[in-house]
Design an enzyme around this catalytic site. Structure first.
Site, short mmCIF file in Angstrom:
data_model
loop_
_atom_site.label_atom_id
_atom_site.label_comp_id
_atom_site.label_asym_id
_atom_site.label_seq_id
_atom_site.Cartn_x
_atom_site.Cartn_y
_atom_site.Cartn_z
N HIS A 156 5.40 16.78 96.37
CA HIS A 156 5.33 18.10 95.75
C HIS A 156 6.51 18.31 94.80
O HIS A 156 7.53 17.62 94.90
CB HIS A 156 5.33 19.19 96.83
N GLU A 170 11.50 17.06 106.49
CA GLU A 170 10.08 17.28 106.79
C GLU A 170 9.50 16.32 107.84
O GLU A 170 8.28 16.12 107.89
CB GLU A 170 9.23 17.28 105.52
N ASP A 227 7.02 13.31 103.17
CA ASP A 227 5.64 13.38 102.70
C ASP A 227 5.45 12.73 101.34
O ASP A 227 4.32 12.64 100.83
CB ASP A 227 5.09 14.82 102.74
N HIS A 256 9.94 26.50 101.51
CA HIS A 256 10.05 25.05 101.35
C HIS A 256 9.34 24.56 100.09
O HIS A 256 9.50 23.40 99.70
CB HIS A 256 9.56 24.30 102.60
N ASP A 303 9.25 13.12 96.56
CA ASP A 303 8.40 14.14 97.20
C ASP A 303 6.99 14.07 96.62
O ASP A 303 6.80 13.78 95.44
CB ASP A 303 9.00 15.52 96.91
N HIS A 310 12.00 21.42 103.78
CA HIS A 310 12.71 21.10 102.53
C HIS A 310 13.49 22.29 101.98
O HIS A 310 14.26 22.12 101.03
CB HIS A 310 11.73 20.55 101.48
N ASP A 338 8.12 21.38 94.54
CA ASP A 338 9.01 22.38 95.13
C ASP A 338 9.67 23.24 94.05
O ASP A 338 10.84 23.62 94.16
CB ASP A 338 10.07 21.71 96.02
N ASP A 348 11.83 13.71 100.86
CA ASP A 348 10.82 14.33 101.71
C ASP A 348 9.89 13.22 102.20
O ASP A 348 9.30 12.51 101.38
CB ASP A 348 10.05 15.37 100.90
#
Length: 299
Positions: free
Chosen positions: A123, A271, A228, A138, A121, A98, A125, A226
């Site tokens: 996360h 990712e 994930d 990332h 995402d 990312h 980030d 992303d």
């Protein structure tokens, strides 16, 4: 006929797990070009940005991993995206980790001065060198893009910030570091965690996001997706999986509603790690979601 330009960004320098550099190949292997062409688009695959790995290092002052290499690669991607934007084509970037979003947003915001960003995402980030538990870039691209963190990252393209915090919407978050939580509150960044998705549903969240951007008067919206963000049950081939994520159907609904809005002006899917995947399940899912983003419907 709408034009789409695909840029592969086989970056794995923003984190430690090898394999994500093969993400663009995995997505291409799942027939992304044919899928888009069958939906009536003119697709130009521009190939991959060449990522060098001459010197992998940890910056002694900041603790950031591979800073010099990521900056160089981000500048290369920025130039590619600029070229696509000049040609009035839709930039579709395939990652890679990312950290590539730093280069993508640097290129896009040369042309869109009030860009909205959807950050799909698990996360945030939003780490900076001071808050990052790992030093992995990332985990920093959104912070860098709103002008926070290491100057070499924030100043790519010669200007900062790329995006204002009030024009960012994070969807699917369920793993946030303490520093990120503090930053979200301090900057007033709009975040829809899995709690909100469970509580009110994906359709309400996307409709609210669309209305939010329209009220803010953005001149385009970038989707940074992303894989994930999805539950590992559906997307096992990612480097930092977090249980309890978005379902495949919820993700498709989000893409379908964004397609209907006609607000998305650039996108990246990142990712995908085929080494950790199951028979390219995650690469295929990325292509399926791209299809929905570009107007595919069940009926």
């Amino acid at each position: 006929m709408k034009k789409i330009s695909i840029i592969g960004m086989p970056m794995d320098l923003g984190q430690l797990r090898r394999g994500v550099d093969m993400g663009p190949s995995a997505i291409r292997y799942a027939d992304i070009v044919e899928r888009l062409e069958n939906n009536g688009f003119h697709v130009d695959d521009l190939g991959d940005v060449q990522i060098g790995r001459d010197r992998l290092e940890t910056d002694p002052q900041t603790g950031i991993r591979n800073l010099t290499a990521v900056v160089k690669s981000s500048e290369q991607l920025m130039a590619k995206v600029e070229g696509v934007m000049k040609a009035n084509s839709f930039p579709l970037i395939l990652g890679g980790d990312h950290s590539i979003a730093i280069g993508t947003l640097a290129g896009v915001t040369k042309f869109r001065k009030r860009l909205g960003v959807i950050w799909f995402d698990a996360h945030g980030d939003l780490n900076t060198p001071e808050t990052s538990p790992s030093g992995n870039i990332h985990g920093m691209p959104l912070a860098a893009s709103i002008g926070l963190g290491e100057k070499k990252l924030t100043d790519i393209g010669g200007f900062t910030p790329k995006v204002e915090p009030e024009n960012v919407v994070i969807i699917g978050a369920r793993s946030l570091d303490e520093g990120e939580k503090n930053l979200i509150k301090e900057k007033g960044i709009k975040v829809y965690t899995m709690h909100e998705i469970d509580r009110v549903g994906m359709s309400s969240i996307i409709e609210e996001t669309i209305a939010y951007f329209r009220n803010n008067g953005v001149d385009g919206v970038h989707l940074s997706f992303d894989l994930d963000g999805l539950d590992p049950l559906y997307a096992p081939g990612v480097g930092t999986p977090v249980a309890g994520g978005v379902t495949t159907r919820e993700a498709h609904l989000a893409m379908e509603l964004l397609a209907e809005s006609q607000m998305i002006t650039s996108a990246e899917f990142v990712e995908v790690n085929p080494i950790l995947d199951e028979r390219n399940k995650t690469g295929q899912l990325a292509v399926d979601l791209v299809g929905s983003l570009f107007g595919e419907r069940i009926l």
